[in-house]
Scaffold this motif. Sequence first.
Motif, PDB file in Angstrom:
ATOM      1  N   ASN A 283       0.857  -1.180   0.000  1.00 25.74           N
ATOM      2  CA  ASN A 283       0.000   0.000   0.000  1.00 25.74           C
ATOM      3  C   ASN A 283       0.894   1.232   0.000  1.00 25.74           C
ATOM      4  N   GLY A 284       0.273   2.408   0.111  1.00 28.67           N
ATOM      5  CA  GLY A 284       1.023   3.650   0.041  1.00 28.67           C
ATOM      6  C   GLY A 284       1.060   4.399   1.350  1.00 28.67           C
ATOM      7  N   ASN A 285       1.716   5.543   1.338  1.00 28.65           N
ATOM      8  CA  ASN A 285       1.882   6.316   2.574  1.00 28.65           C
ATOM      9  C   ASN A 285       0.550   6.795   3.147  1.00 28.65           C
ATOM     10  N   TRP A 286      -0.484   6.868   2.292  1.00 28.08           N
ATOM     11  CA  TRP A 286      -1.824   7.274   2.764  1.00 28.08           C
ATOM     12  C   TRP A 286      -2.416   6.259   3.746  1.00 28.08           C
ATOM     13  N   ALA A 287      -1.830   5.055   3.807  1.00 25.04           N
ATOM     14  CA  ALA A 287      -2.380   4.006   4.665  1.00 25.04           C
ATOM     15  C   ALA A 287      -1.968   4.142   6.120  1.00 25.04           C
ATOM     16  N   ALA A 288      -1.076   5.079   6.430  1.00 25.92           N
ATOM     17  CA  ALA A 288      -0.607   5.214   7.810  1.00 25.92           C
ATOM     18  C   ALA A 288      -1.753   5.495   8.771  1.00 25.92           C
ATOM     19  N   ALA A 289      -2.620   6.415   8.388  1.00 24.57           N
ATOM     20  CA  ALA A 289      -3.741   6.763   9.268  1.00 24.57           C
ATOM     21  C   ALA A 289      -4.653   5.569   9.476  1.00 24.57           C
ATOM     22  N   GLN A 290      -4.847   4.774   8.425  1.00 22.37           N
ATOM     23  CA  GLN A 290      -5.710   3.603   8.524  1.00 22.37           C
ATOM     24  C   GLN A 290      -5.109   2.564   9.472  1.00 22.37           C
ATOM     25  N   ILE A 291      -3.807   2.357   9.378  1.00 17.00           N
ATOM     26  CA  ILE A 291      -3.134   1.393  10.253  1.00 17.00           C
ATOM     27  C   ILE A 291      -3.206   1.848  11.705  1.00 17.00           C
ATOM     28  N   LEU A 292      -2.764   3.077  11.943  1.00 24.11           N
ATOM     29  CA  LEU A 292      -2.691   3.583  13.311  1.00 24.11           C
ATOM     30  C   LEU A 292      -4.074   3.804  13.920  1.00 24.11           C
ATOM     31  N   GLY A 293      -5.082   3.990  13.070  1.00 27.52           N
ATOM     32  CA  GLY A 293      -6.427   4.236  13.566  1.00 27.52           C
ATOM     33  C   GLY A 293      -7.287   2.991  13.713  1.00 27.52           C
ATOM     34  N   LEU A 359      -3.944  20.785   9.172  1.00 30.05           N
ATOM     35  CA  LEU A 359      -4.864  19.712   8.801  1.00 30.05           C
ATOM     36  C   LEU A 359      -4.272  18.849   7.684  1.00 30.05           C
ATOM     37  N   VAL A 360      -3.639  19.486   6.727  1.00 32.87           N
ATOM     38  CA  VAL A 360      -3.027  18.762   5.611  1.00 32.87           C
ATOM     39  C   VAL A 360      -1.911  17.842   6.100  1.00 32.87           C
ATOM     40  N   SER A 361      -1.055  18.349   6.971  1.00 33.69           N
ATOM     41  CA  SER A 361       0.101  17.578   7.433  1.00 33.69           C
ATOM     42  C   SER A 361      -0.250  16.530   8.479  1.00 33.69           C
ATOM     43  N   ASN A 362      -1.094  16.900   9.435  1.00 36.21           N
ATOM     44  CA  ASN A 362      -1.332  16.031  10.585  1.00 36.21           C
ATOM     45  C   ASN A 362      -2.566  15.149  10.480  1.00 36.21           C
ATOM     46  N   GLU A 363      -3.522  15.542   9.641  1.00 34.78           N
ATOM     47  CA  GLU A 363      -4.761  14.776   9.533  1.00 34.78           C
ATOM     48  C   GLU A 363      -4.916  14.120   8.160  1.00 34.78           C
ATOM     49  N   LEU A 364      -4.786  14.910   7.098  1.00 33.07           N
ATOM     50  CA  LEU A 364      -4.853  14.351   5.754  1.00 33.07           C
ATOM     51  C   LEU A 364      -3.559  13.634   5.395  1.00 33.07           C
ATOM     52  N   MET A 365      -2.467  14.063   6.003  1.00 30.16           N
ATOM     53  CA  MET A 365      -1.145  13.437   5.854  1.00 30.16           C
ATOM     54  C   MET A 365      -0.662  13.454   4.405  1.00 30.16           C
ATOM     55  N   PHE A 366      -0.816  14.608   3.733  1.00 29.92           N
ATOM     56  CA  PHE A 366      -0.330  14.758   2.368  1.00 29.92           C
ATOM     57  C   PHE A 366       1.121  15.246   2.372  1.00 29.92           C
ATOM     58  N   ILE A 367       1.914  14.725   1.444  1.00 30.82           N
ATOM     59  CA  ILE A 367       3.206  15.314   1.122  1.00 30.82           C
ATOM     60  C   ILE A 367       2.926  16.253  -0.046  1.00 30.82           C
ATOM     61  N   THR A 368       2.927  17.539   0.203  1.00 31.04           N
ATOM     62  CA  THR A 368       2.428  18.469  -0.811  1.00 31.04           C
ATOM     63  C   THR A 368       3.536  19.078  -1.676  1.00 31.04           C
ATOM     64  N   PRO A 369       3.174  19.561  -2.887  1.00 32.07           N
ATOM     65  CA  PRO A 369       4.144  20.206  -3.777  1.00 32.07           C
ATOM     66  C   PRO A 369       4.078  21.736  -3.715  1.00 32.07           C
ATOM     67  N   PHE A 370       3.566  22.296  -2.604  1.00 25.39           N
ATOM     68  CA  PHE A 370       3.340  23.740  -2.543  1.00 25.39           C
ATOM     69  C   PHE A 370       4.453  24.471  -1.784  1.00 25.39           C
ATOM     70  N   ASN A 371       4.679  25.723  -2.189  1.00 28.66           N
ATOM     71  CA  ASN A 371       5.777  26.502  -1.607  1.00 28.66           C
ATOM     72  C   ASN A 371       5.453  27.074  -0.235  1.00 28.66           C
ATOM     73  N   SER A 376       9.633  21.530   8.388  1.00 29.57           N
ATOM     74  CA  SER A 376       9.079  21.196   9.703  1.00 29.57           C
ATOM     75  C   SER A 376       7.572  20.950   9.650  1.00 29.57           C
ATOM     76  N   GLU A 377       6.938  21.303   8.512  1.00 30.16           N
ATOM     77  CA  GLU A 377       5.495  21.135   8.367  1.00 30.16           C
ATOM     78  C   GLU A 377       5.123  19.906   7.547  1.00 30.16           C
ATOM     79  N   LEU A 378       6.108  19.069   7.226  1.00 29.63           N
ATOM     80  CA  LEU A 378       5.824  17.840   6.505  1.00 29.63           C
ATOM     81  C   LEU A 378       5.037  16.895   7.407  1.00 29.63           C
ATOM     82  N   PRO A 379       4.282  15.974   6.821  1.00 29.30           N
ATOM     83  CA  PRO A 379       3.499  15.039   7.639  1.00 29.30           C
ATOM     84  C   PRO A 379       4.387  14.285   8.629  1.00 29.30           C
TER      85      PRO A 379
END
Length: 450
Positions: A283-293, A359-371, A376-379
């Motif tokens: 699976n992918g990195n998006w599965a972390a929340a599913q595993i831990l939850g 919310l993006v980093s800690n809840e949605l857990m996205f690695i984003t491409p935005f400036n 320190s704000e990475l998931p």
Amino acid sequence: MKKIASIALALVLLSLFIGCSKEPKAQEVYFLNFKPEIADVYETKVKPAFESENPGYTLKVVTAASGTYEQTLKSEQAKSNPPVIFQTNGPVGLANSREEAAALDNTSFYGLLADKSMALKLDGNVAAIPYAVEGYGIIYNDAIMRKYFALPNKAVSINSADEITNFETLKAVVEDMQKNKDELGIKGVFASTSMSAGNQWRWQTHTVNVPLFFEFTEKNASVAPLTTGLDSSTIQFKYGDNFKNLIDLYINNSVTQPSLLGSKSVDDSMAEFALGQCAMVQNGNWAAAQILGTPGNKVASEDIKFLPLYMGIDGEDKYGLCVGTENYLCINKKASPEAQKGADVFLTWLFSSPTGKKLVSNELMFITPFNTFQDSELPSDPLSQQVSIWMNKPGVSSVTWTFNAIPSEEWKNALGSAMLSYFEGKSDWSAVEKAAVDQWASEWNIKNGK
């Protein structure tokens, strides 16, 4: 005097009524979400936070069921109140939404994109903006792996999962772990290879990415494999045997018998991993929340790690995780101008405001491409950190997401159907390879009007 007073009172009430009737109605931002695993985050955390900080707007989030996004999108786009924000999975998906995708060049949301070349264009205009870079591979429980490597009778000479750099070593480790499953306290090395309806995407999209990547890279080494794939009217499926190597390893060393996989879902397999019933799951990195939850989760965050999808292809030791994106957001030009403006407000808020970024980093857990995001704000979740580690390993390149070149969902469905038939013993592997080759030519011709 009574008449004058009555008239005055009526005028006051009328003015109050008119004033109330002119109270602006909040603009609805309708977002059709692609990811069921984070639907609850959007509904319970993102929605109230956005509406609190942007009182002129309300957020409506509808989530398509797993494996049904394209059908749901078509159905919703045909309605009088279509989603103003929708997702596309890459060039193929965007071409299917050509009539709906608005030009985004002048939006604030596009201005946040660090590398503007990552955006997809239609007729020279920016039409889809990536919002998450993701990686996938074989997730493993390092606590179980350490327990295996500590066995005095282990059949391999290596001493940690870090030393697995090719399929030969992976196969030796997995098969020996399966022999020692009782001592390791697991039901099987791998979680179920989920093949129920709508749950085959990990195999007919993600696993097959690897043989497609190597075939298209070999076909034209000077051009990106995705571009080569999009231009390829046929495929050889040259590395079909290598694809079979990994698939067979999954199903022959699993918690579930191959003949029963048609009833298994992604949720089943992720629960098996989270509850310690197996040591590995793709699976992918998006599965972390599913595993831990998962209620009763037995896997510590620091023990959740990644291995690449090794298949026995020459040079695979120089490649890491499959990293890329099929997560692009579009704004619907058929929605009202007010709704389109609201979409830009929401997306800009989500990816640039302090609240949105948390919310993006800690809840949605996205690695984003935005400036707007600092290091320190990475998931903080373990799998996103693993993606970052693998992307920065010396001498290792990521396997780019080539499955975006797949001509249609029908190709994936045909491949998945053939794989299930193989798992159930109803056909041999040659039928899987034939489906891959024949369906590609057919679907490519349909897509390109041939």
